[in-house]
Design a protein around this motif. Structure first.
Motif, short mmCIF file in Angstrom:
data_model
loop_
_atom_site.label_atom_id
_atom_site.label_comp_id
_atom_site.label_asym_id
_atom_site.label_seq_id
_atom_site.Cartn_x
_atom_site.Cartn_y
_atom_site.Cartn_z
N ILE A 113 0.84 -1.20 0.00
CA ILE A 113 0.00 0.00 0.00
C ILE A 113 0.88 1.25 0.00
CG2 ILE A 113 -1.67 1.32 1.36
CD1 ILE A 113 -2.74 -1.45 2.32
N LEU A 114 1.90 1.25 0.83
CA LEU A 114 2.78 2.43 0.91
C LEU A 114 3.49 2.68 -0.42
CD1 LEU A 114 4.26 2.05 4.51
CD2 LEU A 114 2.68 3.79 3.70
N PHE A 115 3.89 1.63 -1.12
CA PHE A 115 4.55 1.81 -2.41
C PHE A 115 3.62 2.51 -3.39
CE2 PHE A 115 7.46 -2.11 -1.73
CZ PHE A 115 8.27 -1.34 -0.92
N ILE A 116 2.38 2.07 -3.42
CA ILE A 116 1.44 2.67 -4.37
C ILE A 116 1.19 4.13 -4.01
CG2 ILE A 116 -0.95 2.60 -5.18
CD1 ILE A 116 -0.68 -0.51 -4.80
N LEU A 117 0.99 4.40 -2.70
CA LEU A 117 0.77 5.78 -2.27
C LEU A 117 1.98 6.66 -2.61
CD1 LEU A 117 -0.97 5.33 1.18
CD2 LEU A 117 -1.96 6.21 -0.94
N SER A 118 3.18 6.09 -2.49
CA SER A 118 4.37 6.90 -2.76
C SER A 118 4.42 7.31 -4.23
CB SER A 118 5.62 6.13 -2.37
OG SER A 118 5.96 5.21 -3.37
N LEU A 119 4.02 6.40 -5.12
CA LEU A 119 4.03 6.76 -6.54
C LEU A 119 2.92 7.77 -6.83
CD1 LEU A 119 4.83 3.40 -8.28
CD2 LEU A 119 6.31 5.33 -7.84
N LYS A 120 1.83 7.69 -6.09
CA LYS A 120 0.77 8.67 -6.26
C LYS A 120 1.31 10.05 -5.87
CE LYS A 120 -4.10 9.27 -5.30
NZ LYS A 120 -4.09 10.41 -4.35
N VAL A 177 4.09 -9.01 -2.53
CA VAL A 177 4.67 -7.66 -2.52
C VAL A 177 5.74 -7.54 -3.60
CG1 VAL A 177 6.43 -8.10 -0.74
CG2 VAL A 177 5.57 -5.80 -1.07
N LEU A 178 6.43 -8.63 -3.87
CA LEU A 178 7.40 -8.64 -4.97
C LEU A 178 6.69 -8.46 -6.31
CD1 LEU A 178 10.03 -11.37 -4.12
CD2 LEU A 178 10.48 -9.07 -4.92
N ILE A 179 5.57 -9.16 -6.47
CA ILE A 179 4.82 -9.03 -7.72
C ILE A 179 4.37 -7.59 -7.90
CG2 ILE A 179 2.78 -9.75 -9.02
CD1 ILE A 179 2.94 -12.43 -7.69
N ILE A 180 3.83 -6.99 -6.83
CA ILE A 180 3.29 -5.63 -6.94
C ILE A 180 4.40 -4.62 -7.23
CG2 ILE A 180 2.17 -3.76 -5.65
CD1 ILE A 180 0.51 -5.94 -4.26
N ALA A 181 5.46 -4.65 -6.42
CA ALA A 181 6.54 -3.67 -6.60
C ALA A 181 7.20 -3.85 -7.97
CB ALA A 181 7.57 -3.81 -5.49
N GLY A 182 7.44 -5.11 -8.36
CA GLY A 182 8.06 -5.38 -9.65
C GLY A 182 7.20 -4.90 -10.80
N THR A 183 5.89 -5.14 -10.69
CA THR A 183 4.99 -4.73 -11.76
C THR A 183 4.92 -3.21 -11.87
OG1 THR A 183 3.70 -6.69 -11.24
CG2 THR A 183 2.69 -5.10 -12.71
N LEU A 184 4.87 -2.54 -10.73
CA LEU A 184 4.86 -1.07 -10.76
C LEU A 184 6.10 -0.55 -11.49
CD1 LEU A 184 3.68 -0.17 -7.14
CD2 LEU A 184 2.37 0.06 -9.25
N ASP A 185 7.24 -1.11 -11.16
CA ASP A 185 8.50 -0.71 -11.78
C ASP A 185 8.47 -1.03 -13.28
OD1 ASP A 185 11.07 0.28 -11.86
OD2 ASP A 185 12.00 -1.64 -11.41
N GLY A 186 8.01 -2.23 -13.59
CA GLY A 186 7.96 -2.67 -14.99
C GLY A 186 7.07 -1.76 -15.81
N PHE A 187 5.90 -1.40 -15.25
CA PHE A 187 4.98 -0.58 -16.03
C PHE A 187 5.46 0.86 -16.13
CE2 PHE A 187 2.30 -3.92 -16.84
CZ PHE A 187 1.40 -3.49 -17.78
N SER A 188 6.08 1.33 -15.07
CA SER A 188 6.63 2.68 -15.12
C SER A 188 7.64 2.77 -16.26
CB SER A 188 7.27 3.00 -13.77
OG SER A 188 8.16 4.05 -13.89
N GLY A 189 8.52 1.78 -16.34
CA GLY A 189 9.50 1.76 -17.42
C GLY A 189 8.85 1.67 -18.78
#
Lengths: 459, 105
Positions: A17-24, A235-247
């Protein structure tokens, strides 16, 4: 499940949750820093949760790894100059991908016999993506740092060789997937992936680095997400996917900003072909003296600075800000026009100018500033070339036709700060330099700008 | 991995991808460099996998060594990534200097 495991899973949920909020939070400069604190807290929670919830038996490797990594990471965080940000980021892609690949190899060593089909597939993807991103990013970092020449390295039959390596890599992946007992094939895949990463990046020139950086960012993220599938860790799937999609999003934006497709960037070898110039360079470039340029600037009411990578190489960020402040002191409105691919990675120019204390409110994106050039008295182009080349808009035969540009040629007058009369990185002729409204100020950008500032003071 | 877990994981992946797209497409180009460095630091979460490899039981020494290198690499990313992102964002957080604000009226 025991209480420690519940605690661990809870920290993972909080971290996600914190990772998603931080990108927001990243959607605005005012909230971005607070967002990063949230991400840091999430990361800390996840690490503590893991150490509590997993069966850790030997601490020596963990503690020495954390200590060594913190020292190196901390040292990098404090010392890396903003001009070197692209190299640093490429290196961190390499480290992230290496960690993912090694975790994959480790899983293979320890659990290969008990793996199901799906896990094995994810493992193969993780190791493959991780390995090719590691070497690819190292090459990119080497090119950006200047250790390896920035020019594309190409040879006859390159695409065929690459295809062969790629097919070999994918073939070993599929073979390993079907026959888990073929240990050797797993390592062949690993080796080929390392080679493939090198081959993928060496034919790409420095000017295309924003796209390559974004793509490697995406791969590194996807490798982390695949790790999540292997370990069954959300949490690895979520953080990795966020990074992957950002790229991925950044790659698409960068390609659009150059009007090129990803395949063209990867396999086109831009800059190797010197296309025929537009030919109509019948005019002459008119040189302007420092005093005349200072006069123009001092008596203008609207000035737009257009920085390119040449500004960064000349370390002229501070000089341009000093000049801008002098002009503002005289009542001139000063803005900065930032092309999406100015610099060597997405957003690089903004960081360089922010470091020189240029307020971000004065930095304008291409779409915002283009309509304003008509009412601009003087546009000052500093070490930029292709991104202001009107051929991209007017000449359908140009190599960069269709690339969106900063339309400085619509300004009442243009002053181009340039090292010499040569062509830019792409080797293309720039008709802007021959226009009647354009004058050239030759020399090192930093010294030109500080001399201009002195001259403006004396006006 | 049993089918139920796999399906749940695919859901997580798909939803994270969707959410990531929504959130990240709102990030202005101004902050694209810090964004890349931040997502990099966040994907340093593979550290938690590395920790288990480095310190877990029943593994050959070689696996511990791989784990040690992975922990080091991931920690560099986490510490270096967050540190440098914060350094960049601090520069962007600076407001307009007062004298400029006055001139721009």
């Amino acid at each position: 499940m025991n209480i420690e495991s519940y605690f661990m899973e809870a920290t993972y949920l909080v971290a996600s949750i914190l990772f998603i909020l931080s990108l927001k939070g990243m959607s605005h400069p005012e909230t971005a820093r607070r967002g990063m604190f949230m991400a840091e807290a999430g990361m800390f929670a996840a690490i503590v949760g893991t150490l509590v919830g997993q069966h850790i038996v030997t601490w020596v490797w963990i503690i020495s790894g954390l200590a060594l990594g913190s020292i190196i990471g901390g040292w990098m965080a404090v010392t890396v100059p903003m001009t070197a940000m692209p190299q640093r980021t490429a290196l961190s892609h390499a480290f992230g991908a290496l960690a993912a690949a090694l975790v994959g190899v480790g899983e293979f060593l320890v659990h290969a016999s008990e793996m199901g089909v799906v896990t094995r597939g994810a493992l193969g993807l993780e190791v493959m993506l991780g390995a090719l991103t590691t070497t690819g990013s190292l090459i990119a970092a080497g090119k950006l740092q200047g250790v390896i020449g920035g020019k594309p390295i190409q040879f006859r039959g390159q695409n065929a060789v690459n295809l062969l390596i790629g097919v070999g890599m994918l073939g070993s992946f599929v073979f390993f997937w079907i026959h888990p007992e073929a240990v050797a094939v797993f390592y062949i895949m690993l080796g080929l992936a390392f080679v493939f990463g090198v081959m993928l990046v060496i034919p790409i020139g420095s000017a295309d680095m924003p796209v390559v950086m974004s793509l490697l960012n995406s791969y590194a993220g996807l490798a982390a997400a695949a790790t999540g599938f292997v370990l069954g860790n959300n949490v690895l799937i979520i953080a990795g996917t966020l990074d992957g999609f950002s790229g991925f999003i950044l790659s698409v934006l960068m390609c659009k900003a150059m009007n090129r497709s990803i395949t063209n960037v990867l396999f086109g070898g831009f800059g190797a072909v010197i296309a025929e110039a537009s030919g109509d360079s019948d005019g002459v470039m008119r040189e302007i003296s420092l005093d005349d340029a200072a006069m123009q600037l001092a008596f203008a009411s609207r000035v737009v600075f257009v920085p390119g990578y040449g500004l960064a190489t000349a370390q002229a960020q501070h000089a341009v800000r000093e000049l801008a402040e002098l002009l503002e002191g005289r009542g001139v409105t000063v803005k900065y026009a930032i092309h999406p691919v100015a610099g060597r990675m997405p957003g690089h120019m903004n960081v360089l100018l922010a470091e020189a204390n240029v307020p971000y409110a004065a930095l304008y994106e291409m779409e915002q500033i283009n309509p304003e050039f008509v009412s601009t008295d003087v546009a000052v182009v500093i070490g930029a070339n292709d991104v202001v080349n009107p051929d991209a808009r007017d000449n359908p035969k140009s190599l960069i036709a269709g690339m969106p540009i900063l339309e400085v040629d619509r300004a009442r007058s243009v002053i181009v700060l340039k090292r010499g009369q040569g062509r830019g990185f792409s080797g293309l002729e720039n008709p802007l330099f021959f226009k009647a409204c354009t004058t050239m100020l030759y020399g090192d950008a930093r010294s030109s700008l500080s001399h201009l500032a002195k001259a403006v003071q004396q006006v | 991995m049993n089918p139920a877990v796999l399906i749940a994981s695919v859901y997580v992946f798909a939803l994270a991808a969707f959410l990531g797209y929504q959130v990240i497409s709102r990030v202005p180009p101004l902050l694209h460099t810090p964004l890349m460095s931040a997502t990099n630091a966040i994907s340093g979460i593979s550290l938690i996998g590395s920790l288990v490899l480095a310190g877990g039981g029943h593994s050959p020494l070689f696996a511990h060594l791989l784990g040690f290198v992975a922990v080091t690499a991931a920690t560099i990313n986490v510490v270096g990534g967050f540190g440098i992102t914060d350094r960049m964002l601090k520069m962007f957080a600076k407001r307009l200097p007062a004298k400029n604000a006055a001139v721009n009226e």
